[in-house]
Design a protein around this motif. Structure first.
Motif: not given
Length: 340
Positions: A182-193, A211-218
């Motif tokens: 949800k944080a990624i979909e909302d456009g929030k930048f994931l910090s290093r942590r 994993f499949f849902k995370a593929k594009r982000f990574f």
């Protein structure tokens, strides 16, 4: 003696909340319980302990809920706890002594040991770590130095010997992974942590679908020039795993080589072992499982360098008909597991 507000956010925690509140009874002066949508008896349990219970509409942001709970506190200090934590009698005594000591000290934050992590496959690869748990509710700013004076900004932090037992009734990884997405979909930048915690949560608890849902982000994160080398390696672990699931040899080679920019991680070696095992190339699988266990270090999931590759080697030797060696590695896997 100073006063302490317990502040918690909860949802469907009736199975463990009573144990938590019992362990804090007599130590805290008020209990603030913020409920984010329970459908069980959580609020009834909290009310039975005299807690002030507030409803908070869940937004997918844990910080918002925590801040709301803190806003309701009225004591000198705030103790932040989760429902699956508890203090045993020895640590109740330590907590009470700390409360006495704070009367004479000007302390902003007290850290306590968070224990019992490895028993439940949490995202933390250690069994005992210091965490900030007690916070001064109102902080007064003062000037220091006789010349070129400045306001003191750094908080005064002390480490206590209090040990908090973490004893979750269920795995929350599914909930946490949804929050990351949800944080990624909302456009929030994931910090290093948070980037590392997302990768770790996936590696330790994620389903194939996660994993499949995370593929594009990574994939996109590896193109982001703001990401560090450590983050590139963590992302490569995730994408290597996806490549093995999908049987994508080119992608596996690509991300394994990105990980190999520095010393390879145990996680990627383990993925290579899994790939060759899926191809029935057991000798080559053994090479990579061996590297995972003995030659490299884990960066996300410590068990990928401990019992898991040893059990995988045993599985390979069984497939090769060498039961004696298989038993040796199974025995070693159990010994490594006990050490943890």
């Amino acid at each position: 003696m100073v006063t302490i507000s317990l502040c918690m956010i909860v949802k469907n925690e009736e199975s463990c909340l009573e144990r938590c509140l019992n362990s804090l009874k007599g130590l805290v002066d008020e209990m603030i319980v913020v409920d984010t949508g329970s459908t069980d008896r959580t609020k009834e349990v909290a009310n039975a302990f005299g807690a002030k219970v507030y409803d908070f509409k869940w937004t997918g942001d844990f910080s918002e809920a925590r801040n709301y709970s803190f806003s309701k506190a009225s004591c000198d200090y705030i103790y932040s706890a989760d429902a699956d934590e508890e203090l045993d009698e020895a640590n109740r005594e330590r907590f009470l002594q700390m409360k006495r000591d704070l009367e004479e000290l000007d302390i902003d934050i007290v850290q306590m040991y968070y224990c019992n992590q490895l028993s439940f496959r949490t995202v933390y690869n250690y069994d005992r770590e210091l965490r900030p748990k007690l916070f001064k509710r109102v902080r007064y700013f003062v000037w220091e130095d006789p010349i070129h004076e400045q306001v003191v900004l750094d908080p005064v932090i002390v480490n206590s010997e209090i040990e908090i037992i973490h004893n979750p009734a269920e795995n929350h990884s599914s909930r946490d992974l949804c929050s990351f997405r949800k944080a990624i979909e909302d456009g929030k930048f994931l910090s290093r942590r948070l980037y590392g915690m997302y990768a770790r949560e996936l590696m330790m608890s994620g389903t194939d679908d996660d994993f499949f849902k995370a593929k594009r982000f990574f994939e996109e994160s590896l193109q982001d020039t703001h990401r560090s080398l450590d983050e590139i390696k963590e992302g490569s672990c995730i994408l290597s795993h996806i490549a093995v699931i999908e049987g994508d040899v080119a992608a596996l080679l690509k991300y394994a080589l990105k990980d190999a920019i520095t010393e390879m991680s145990s996680e990627v070696c383990y993925e290579l072992g899994d790939f060759y095992y899926s191809q029935n190339d057991y000798d080559e699988a053994i090479v990579w499982y061996y590297n995972a266990a003995y030659e490299c270090e884990s960066i996300l999931d410590i068990q990928k360098s401990k019992e898991l590759p040893r059990l995988a080697i045993a599985k390979c030797y069984k497939a090769l008909g060498n039961n004696e060696l298989a038993q040796d590695y199974e025995k070693e896997a159990l010994e490594v597991q006990k050490e943890e």
